[in-house]
Design an enzyme around this catalytic site. Structure first.
Site, PDB file in Angstrom:
ATOM      1  N   GLY A 171       0.828  -1.203   0.000  1.00 13.34           N
ATOM      2  CA  GLY A 171       0.000   0.000   0.000  1.00 13.34           C
ATOM      3  C   GLY A 171       0.858   1.248   0.000  1.00 13.34           C
ATOM      4  O   GLY A 171       2.090   1.171  -0.043  1.00 13.34           O
ATOM      5  N   GLY A 172       0.212   2.397   0.042  1.00 17.82           N
ATOM      6  CA  GLY A 172       0.932   3.661   0.030  1.00 17.82           C
ATOM      7  C   GLY A 172       1.452   4.038   1.408  1.00 17.82           C
ATOM      8  O   GLY A 172       1.228   3.339   2.399  1.00 17.82           O
ATOM      9  N   GLU A 185      16.712  -6.392  14.655  1.00 20.16           N
ATOM     10  CA  GLU A 185      17.039  -5.419  13.609  1.00 20.16           C
ATOM     11  C   GLU A 185      18.105  -5.989  12.696  1.00 20.16           C
ATOM     12  O   GLU A 185      19.129  -6.485  13.172  1.00 20.16           O
ATOM     13  CB  GLU A 185      17.566  -4.116  14.231  1.00 20.16           C
ATOM     14  CG  GLU A 185      16.517  -3.374  15.031  1.00 20.16           C
ATOM     15  CD  GLU A 185      17.063  -2.089  15.653  1.00 20.16           C
ATOM     16  OE1 GLU A 185      18.119  -1.595  15.196  1.00 20.16           O
ATOM     17  OE2 GLU A 185      16.430  -1.597  16.605  1.00 20.16           O
ATOM     18  N   SER A 211      -0.945   4.290   4.877  1.00 22.42           N
ATOM     19  CA  SER A 211      -2.206   3.629   4.524  1.00 22.42           C
ATOM     20  C   SER A 211      -2.609   2.614   5.585  1.00 22.42           C
ATOM     21  O   SER A 211      -3.595   1.891   5.415  1.00 22.42           O
ATOM     22  CB  SER A 211      -2.069   2.935   3.168  1.00 22.42           C
ATOM     23  OG  SER A 211      -1.076   1.921   3.235  1.00 22.42           O
ATOM     24  N   GLY A 212      -1.835   2.535   6.689  1.00 22.74           N
ATOM     25  CA  GLY A 212      -2.174   1.622   7.776  1.00 22.74           C
ATOM     26  C   GLY A 212      -1.572   0.232   7.618  1.00 22.74           C
ATOM     27  O   GLY A 212      -2.036  -0.708   8.276  1.00 22.74           O
ATOM     28  N   HIS A 219       6.390   3.828  16.173  1.00 21.90           N
ATOM     29  CA  HIS A 219       5.993   2.451  15.867  1.00 21.90           C
ATOM     30  C   HIS A 219       6.206   1.550  17.083  1.00 21.90           C
ATOM     31  O   HIS A 219       5.381   0.702  17.387  1.00 21.90           O
ATOM     32  CB  HIS A 219       6.800   1.909  14.671  1.00 21.90           C
ATOM     33  CG  HIS A 219       6.282   2.353  13.337  1.00 21.90           C
ATOM     34  ND1 HIS A 219       6.316   1.555  12.228  1.00 21.90           N
ATOM     35  CD2 HIS A 219       5.689   3.507  12.941  1.00 21.90           C
ATOM     36  CE1 HIS A 219       5.782   2.204  11.198  1.00 21.90           C
ATOM     37  NE2 HIS A 219       5.408   3.390  11.612  1.00 21.90           N
ATOM     38  N   ARG A 220       7.339   1.731  17.786  1.00 24.65           N
ATOM     39  CA  ARG A 220       7.625   0.900  18.969  1.00 24.65           C
ATOM     40  C   ARG A 220       6.616   1.127  20.069  1.00 24.65           C
ATOM     41  O   ARG A 220       6.191   0.187  20.744  1.00 24.65           O
ATOM     42  CB  ARG A 220       9.028   1.231  19.512  1.00 24.65           C
ATOM     43  CG  ARG A 220      10.082   0.502  18.755  1.00 24.65           C
ATOM     44  CD  ARG A 220      11.253   0.062  19.631  1.00 24.65           C
ATOM     45  NE  ARG A 220      12.250  -0.504  18.752  1.00 24.65           N
ATOM     46  CZ  ARG A 220      13.527  -0.205  18.732  1.00 24.65           C
ATOM     47  NH1 ARG A 220      14.016   0.672  19.612  1.00 24.65           N
ATOM     48  NH2 ARG A 220      14.353  -0.769  17.883  1.00 24.65           N
ATOM     49  N   ARG A 254       3.572   1.940  19.766  1.00 22.68           N
ATOM     50  CA  ARG A 254       2.308   1.313  19.406  1.00 22.68           C
ATOM     51  C   ARG A 254       2.321  -0.182  19.691  1.00 22.68           C
ATOM     52  O   ARG A 254       1.318  -0.774  20.052  1.00 22.68           O
ATOM     53  CB  ARG A 254       2.017   1.572  17.928  1.00 22.68           C
ATOM     54  CG  ARG A 254       0.607   1.196  17.515  1.00 22.68           C
ATOM     55  CD  ARG A 254       0.358   1.575  16.072  1.00 22.68           C
ATOM     56  NE  ARG A 254       1.417   1.067  15.221  1.00 22.68           N
ATOM     57  CZ  ARG A 254       1.693   1.531  14.012  1.00 22.68           C
ATOM     58  NH1 ARG A 254       1.028   2.530  13.530  1.00 22.68           N
ATOM     59  NH2 ARG A 254       2.657   0.998  13.298  1.00 22.68           N
ATOM     60  N   ARG A 255       3.482  -0.797  19.485  1.00 22.98           N
ATOM     61  CA  ARG A 255       3.580  -2.232  19.723  1.00 22.98           C
ATOM     62  C   ARG A 255       3.703  -2.493  21.227  1.00 22.98           C
ATOM     63  O   ARG A 255       4.183  -1.647  21.977  1.00 22.98           O
ATOM     64  CB  ARG A 255       4.803  -2.805  19.008  1.00 22.98           C
ATOM     65  CG  ARG A 255       4.693  -2.733  17.484  1.00 22.98           C
ATOM     66  CD  ARG A 255       5.721  -3.602  16.808  1.00 22.98           C
ATOM     67  NE  ARG A 255       7.079  -3.330  17.217  1.00 22.98           N
ATOM     68  CZ  ARG A 255       7.874  -2.426  16.644  1.00 22.98           C
ATOM     69  NH1 ARG A 255       7.447  -1.693  15.645  1.00 22.98           N
ATOM     70  NH2 ARG A 255       9.112  -2.239  17.074  1.00 22.98           N
TER      71      ARG A 255
END
Lengths: 169, 169, 169
Positions: A9-10, A62, A13-14, A50-51, A53-54
């Protein structure tokens, strides 16, 4: 050989949110395999968000290039994302599209040859006019061909549009 | 009037590969109608790669603007691609969007008025931010309106995403 | 709470034309709520073209930011478009993505809290390479997150491709 899901996706875009939810549905202890190399403050900020959120149930790894060296057998593995992985290999291969594509396919085959449950996140980047920048055109070629390679081998392909998952394979 | 199939998608989404496979399924001797005008080495390289992929069973034609002048009756014809056709007419019409769109629609109507099996390849180019370049904005308008015109007349429309054909009409 | 339909897609993909047809199917006297602020000749030309296409049955309103202040109860309301609404709030909030997103979500909640039939038009803008321009990246973030917010609350989401409506929710 592993099970393969591709989420494309773009930008914004989730894709990652959806991929994370999918991984948690499939495993109580999924692996988050980040391909980002943190080069500047803006990227560091994105990684931090991002971290946050998780949750703590994730195993965080990594690796920017040699993903196949990790021992992932039996795990649910979220590779976030193919775009940065391709970027790292593109520069590692002196911006040569053909050798970068060969290297990517090799790494992908080695990685997914292991018995694990893979979720790959990638980007659609070719839906604008052709870039006036030659390097951008080469990278668009590289990622487009790699996306096709992975989608052809995937058990499931999902296109994200405004956070809505559209199953296309 | 001819049968019309439209294959659309981003750069490197597998549009041409899919369109070629489709043409070979429909005919033992399909026509490849190239609209490219080879202006530089990079374009020549892209054209060479595409030709290598195709086999000797193809009838190869080249015409950048007046596609309707070719005698294609009864053939399966792959027009690759509408984007370059629109580009050629855009410059032929002094970068005027309205007259270029009129000229394109006229040529398209004349071309598809013939009893043949047409497969058109085009590009989605409007899924980025608005370009700071006025000419790019005008071309985005032109191709977008032309894509809509062709899709409305097509018997079948397929969107390519990472090499996966998604039938949308 | 109102009924919500979201129409998304690229530039010149036929979003507004489709949205207008939908509004006229649902109401004999729909409201056209324009969020554009006419800053230059090119934009004025686009607005003029859109108005010409629409008929006299429309109630025309203009509001760039505070959409929730309008009394729209019981109407079918076409908001064209979210992209310009987000742009206006982005600059109103000094190009800060977080506060602009908060302001947009607040306005959206107030607006759609009213009992009306809403049709929103927005843009997919993230399917190209990452912009070298920091402001463009911030706006891509903003609109992408806002699109996800609206799509999650929408009763129906339609993706336009070359004028073809593809129902994705």
């Amino acid at each position: 050989m592993g099970n393969i899901t591709l989420i494309t996706g773009g930008q914004r875009s989730g894709k990652s949110t959806y991929a994370e939810r999918l991984a948690l549905e499939r495993s109580e202890r999924p692996v988050y395999l980040a391909t980002a190399t943190i080069g500047d403050e803006e990227m560091a900020e994105r990684v931090r968000r991002h971290r946050e959120r998780r949750g703590p149930q994730w195993i965080n790894l990594e690796e920017p290039i040699k993903l196949s060296l990790l021992d992932l057998k039996g795990h649910t593995v979220l590779v976030d994302c193919m775009t940065l992985w391709a970027t790292n290999i593109f520069f590692d291969q002196k911006e040569d599209t053909d050798s970068a594509l060969t290297a990517l396919k090799n790494e992908f085959d080695l990685l997914t040859g292991k018995k694990a449950d893979f979720i790959f996140v990638t980007n659609e980047i070719g839906m604008s006019g052709i870039s006036p920048n030659a390097m951008a055109r080469k990278f668009t070629d590289l990622l487009g061909f790699f996306n096709q390679y992975v989608a052809a081998r995937a058990d499931e392909v999902v296109l994200m549009i405004s956070g809505i998952p559209v199953k296309i394979k």
